[in-house]
Motif scaffolding. Structure first.
Motif, short mmCIF file in Angstrom:
data_model
loop_
_atom_site.label_atom_id
_atom_site.label_comp_id
_atom_site.label_asym_id
_atom_site.label_seq_id
_atom_site.Cartn_x
_atom_site.Cartn_y
_atom_site.Cartn_z
N ALA A 231 3.83 -21.27 -6.91
CA ALA A 231 2.96 -20.42 -7.72
C ALA A 231 2.82 -21.04 -9.10
CB ALA A 231 3.53 -19.01 -7.84
N THR A 232 1.77 -20.67 -9.81
CA THR A 232 1.59 -21.18 -11.17
C THR A 232 2.72 -20.68 -12.06
OG1 THR A 232 0.20 -19.28 -11.70
CG2 THR A 232 -0.92 -21.28 -10.98
N ILE B 152 4.41 -7.22 -2.57
CA ILE B 152 5.15 -8.07 -3.51
C ILE B 152 5.99 -9.06 -2.71
CG2 ILE B 152 5.20 -6.33 -5.33
CD1 ILE B 152 8.09 -5.73 -4.50
N ASP B 153 6.37 -10.16 -3.38
CA ASP B 153 7.19 -11.16 -2.70
C ASP B 153 8.66 -10.91 -2.97
OD1 ASP B 153 7.70 -12.08 -5.26
OD2 ASP B 153 6.48 -13.89 -5.09
N ALA B 154 9.52 -11.85 -2.56
CA ALA B 154 10.96 -11.66 -2.69
C ALA B 154 11.42 -11.60 -4.14
CB ALA B 154 11.70 -12.79 -1.96
N ARG B 155 10.64 -12.17 -5.05
CA ARG B 155 11.01 -12.14 -6.47
C ARG B 155 10.49 -10.90 -7.19
NH1 ARG B 155 8.34 -16.94 -9.05
NH2 ARG B 155 6.67 -16.29 -7.65
N ALA C 223 2.09 -11.92 -11.30
CA ALA C 223 1.42 -12.28 -10.04
C ALA C 223 1.82 -13.68 -9.60
CB ALA C 223 -0.10 -12.20 -10.21
N ALA C 224 2.07 -13.83 -8.31
CA ALA C 224 2.40 -15.14 -7.74
C ALA C 224 1.10 -15.82 -7.31
CB ALA C 224 3.34 -14.97 -6.55
N VAL C 225 0.41 -16.41 -8.28
CA VAL C 225 -0.87 -17.06 -8.01
C VAL C 225 -0.62 -18.46 -7.46
CG1 VAL C 225 -3.06 -17.82 -9.02
CG2 VAL C 225 -1.94 -15.76 -9.89
N PRO C 226 -1.16 -18.81 -6.28
CA PRO C 226 -0.93 -20.15 -5.73
C PRO C 226 -1.42 -21.25 -6.69
CG PRO C 226 -1.93 -18.71 -4.09
CD PRO C 226 -1.99 -17.97 -5.39
N ASP C 227 -0.58 -22.27 -6.88
CA ASP C 227 -0.94 -23.39 -7.75
C ASP C 227 -1.60 -24.47 -6.89
OD1 ASP C 227 -1.20 -25.38 -9.60
OD2 ASP C 227 0.84 -25.25 -10.36
N LEU C 228 -2.92 -24.41 -6.77
CA LEU C 228 -3.65 -25.36 -5.92
C LEU C 228 -3.60 -26.76 -6.49
CD1 LEU C 228 -6.82 -23.26 -4.97
CD2 LEU C 228 -4.63 -23.43 -3.78
N ALA C 229 -3.45 -26.89 -7.82
CA ALA C 229 -3.38 -28.22 -8.42
C ALA C 229 -2.10 -28.93 -8.03
CB ALA C 229 -3.48 -28.11 -9.94
N ALA C 230 -1.00 -28.18 -7.87
CA ALA C 230 0.26 -28.79 -7.47
C ALA C 230 0.24 -29.14 -5.98
CB ALA C 230 1.42 -27.86 -7.77
N VAL D 149 1.78 -10.27 -4.68
CA VAL D 149 1.25 -11.30 -3.78
C VAL D 149 -0.26 -11.41 -4.02
CG1 VAL D 149 0.90 -12.00 -1.39
CG2 VAL D 149 3.05 -10.89 -2.06
N VAL D 150 -0.70 -12.59 -4.44
CA VAL D 150 -2.10 -12.78 -4.84
C VAL D 150 -2.65 -14.03 -4.17
CG1 VAL D 150 -3.62 -13.24 -6.80
CG2 VAL D 150 -1.76 -11.63 -7.05
N ARG D 151 -3.90 -13.96 -3.74
CA ARG D 151 -4.56 -15.13 -3.16
C ARG D 151 -5.06 -16.03 -4.29
NH1 ARG D 151 -8.73 -13.21 1.34
NH2 ARG D 151 -10.09 -13.49 -0.45
N ALA D 152 -5.56 -17.20 -3.89
CA ALA D 152 -6.04 -18.15 -4.90
C ALA D 152 -7.25 -17.64 -5.66
CB ALA D 152 -6.36 -19.49 -4.23
N ASP D 153 -8.02 -16.71 -5.07
CA ASP D 153 -9.17 -16.15 -5.80
C ASP D 153 -8.78 -14.92 -6.61
OD1 ASP D 153 -8.82 -14.28 -3.82
OD2 ASP D 153 -10.89 -14.32 -3.09
#
Length: 449
Positions: free
Chosen positions: A321-322, A278-281, A309-316, A285-289
């Protein structure tokens, strides 16, 4: 046969299990889902449940009706031991027990963020579940009935005063819809004066609706204030003891109904009772897939999506995270099912990438706001867009048809203003045995007990 365990039946979990059911081959894997509720709450409809524009049951999507191949366990996962591939389940009935699995999907969602404000735990109601929305609506309807029997004065004003804490989407939409209902109600109570209505929206930041830009956000504030609402920006609730609300700005008032929508917090089980990273929040912790872990250290047989889940926001593209909303959770759940099956069959997975379709919010009957890039639509057209989008988004044709029929009936015959608060105390009339039922005290109208 491998066992896939889905923890949580919200948006991401429901759509992940639904997708797995449709795509898994016979005897390829079995799916088990654990959730304390027998339904998925379609949260965008909760504000309309408040206003009576949508029936409560129509905002709840039955898990067993739609997940026909999934084994559903009514209970809560209280601990994940991924090293042992086992979880501890606290069922609705009976003692806790261990359940083994081969692959885990963690979609437990977030919880309402609570602050240690005196009186809030005793007085406030949240707005994340259907039961809460129904209780809020019935509380307001009952308050009008009681206020109509009282002479003008402090007790009547208190009954007609509503406070929402939190100016995000949930708070603003619920506030706007309940305000709309209150204005419709007061016309049916000649004993009451519309000027006695007191609707307060409290937000700690200097603006509401952080998902929209500054100018549309200011327009929403002006729109609510024109309808008689009091919007307190840059204000925090210091106390709510016995319904007496004290703000950091010095404002004080009595409020019979307090609704707490001050954001989300990490799920305690994910934060405190798992060996997954897990992250600090306190988020998974989750990868983009949507695999749990990082690019350098993936965790085998573990997947996550949704609000926990802290999913990376690739669009941003800025490392964030999203944001935790339905638009992302639904799409992440669908992609998670496809990726998990691809992984089982030795194929490549895809990364989650989604550009926002825009932001749309209801502000009450016939009122709304929509923003996409530089396009802003206000008022009735935005409200129609809100209804159109969500009737398409709610799962299953059965639910779409039911919601549409309710909207048509409301357009023809108006709102249903019957309070069923007594269902929260079903044995009271039976125990009273025909004697006059006692008037509920303020502390006993929370829907508990």
């Amino acid at each position: 046969m491998r066992t896939i365990l889905v923890v949580g039946g919200g948006y991401a979990g429901f759509y992940a299990a639904w997708g797995l059911e449709r795509k898994l081959r016979r005897d390829e894997a079995r799916v088990i889902m654990v959730d304390p509720r027998p339904y998925m709450t379609y949260q965008p409809f909760l504000p309309e449940v408040l206003a009576g524009s949508v029936e409560a049951r129509h905002a709840a999507v039955s898990q067993r009706r739609h997940l026909k191949k999934t084994t559903i366990i009514s209970g809560t996962v209280v601990r994940i031991d991924h090293a042992a591939r086992a979880v501890t389940i606290r069922p609705a009935e009976g003692p806790e027990y261990l359940l083994g699995y081969d692959v885990i999907v963690v979609t437990a969602g977030a919880v309402t963020r609570k602050l240690a404000v005196p009186g809030v735990a005793d007085q406030a109601i949240g707005l994340k579940h259907v039961e809460e929305a129904v209780a809020i609506r019935d509380r307001l309807l009952t308050a009008f009935d009681r206020a109509a029997t009282l002479p003008p004065g402090p007790r009547r004003r208190r009954l007609l005063t509503v406070t929402f804490v939190g100016g995000g989407f949930s708070g603003v939409e619920g506030f706007g819809e309940l305000l709309s209902l209150a204005h419709a109600l007061v016309r049916r109570y000649p004993e009451l004066d519309p000027a006695e209505l007191g609707f307060h929206l409290v937000e700690a930041r200097d603006r509401i609706l952080p998902e929209v830009s500054d100018k549309p956000g200011r327009w929403v504030v002006r729109s609510l204030e024109k309808r008689g609402a009091h919007v307190h920006l840059g204000a925090q609730v210091r106390s709510a003891r016995d319904g007496h609300v004290v703000l950091s700005t010095g404002a004080e008032f009595d409020s019979d109904l307090i609704v707490w929508t001050a954001g989300n917090a990490a799920n305690p089980m994910v934060h405190n009772h798992t060996d997954l990273p897990i992250d600090a929040r306190g988020m998974l912790v989750v990868r983009a897939d949507l695999r749990v872990g990082t690019a350098d250290a993936p965790v085998p047989d573990a997947w996550g999506a949704g609000d926990d889940a802290a999913v990376p926001d690739l669009a941003a593209g800025d490392g964030r995270a999203t944001v935790p909303n339905a638009q992302h959770a639904v799409r992440q759940g669908k992609l998670l099912a496809r990726n998990l099956i691809a992984d089982l069959r030795g194929r490549r997975t895809k990364e989650y990438f989604h550009r926002s379709l825009g932001t749309v919010a209801t502000l009450g009957l016939g009122r709304g706001i929509f923003e996409w890039k530089f396009i802003v639509i206000k008022g009735f057209p935005a409200w129609l867009m809100h209804r159109g989008y969500h009737v398409l988004a709610v799962p299953s044709w059965e639910r779409k048809v039911r919601v549409l029929l309710i909207w048509v009936a409301a357009a023809l015959f108006g709102r249903d203003i019957v309070s069923l608060a007594s269902v929260q105390h079903p044995r009271r009339a039976f125990v009273a045995g025909g004697e006059p039922e006692p008037v509920l005290a303020t502390a006993d109208r929370s829907g508990e007990g």
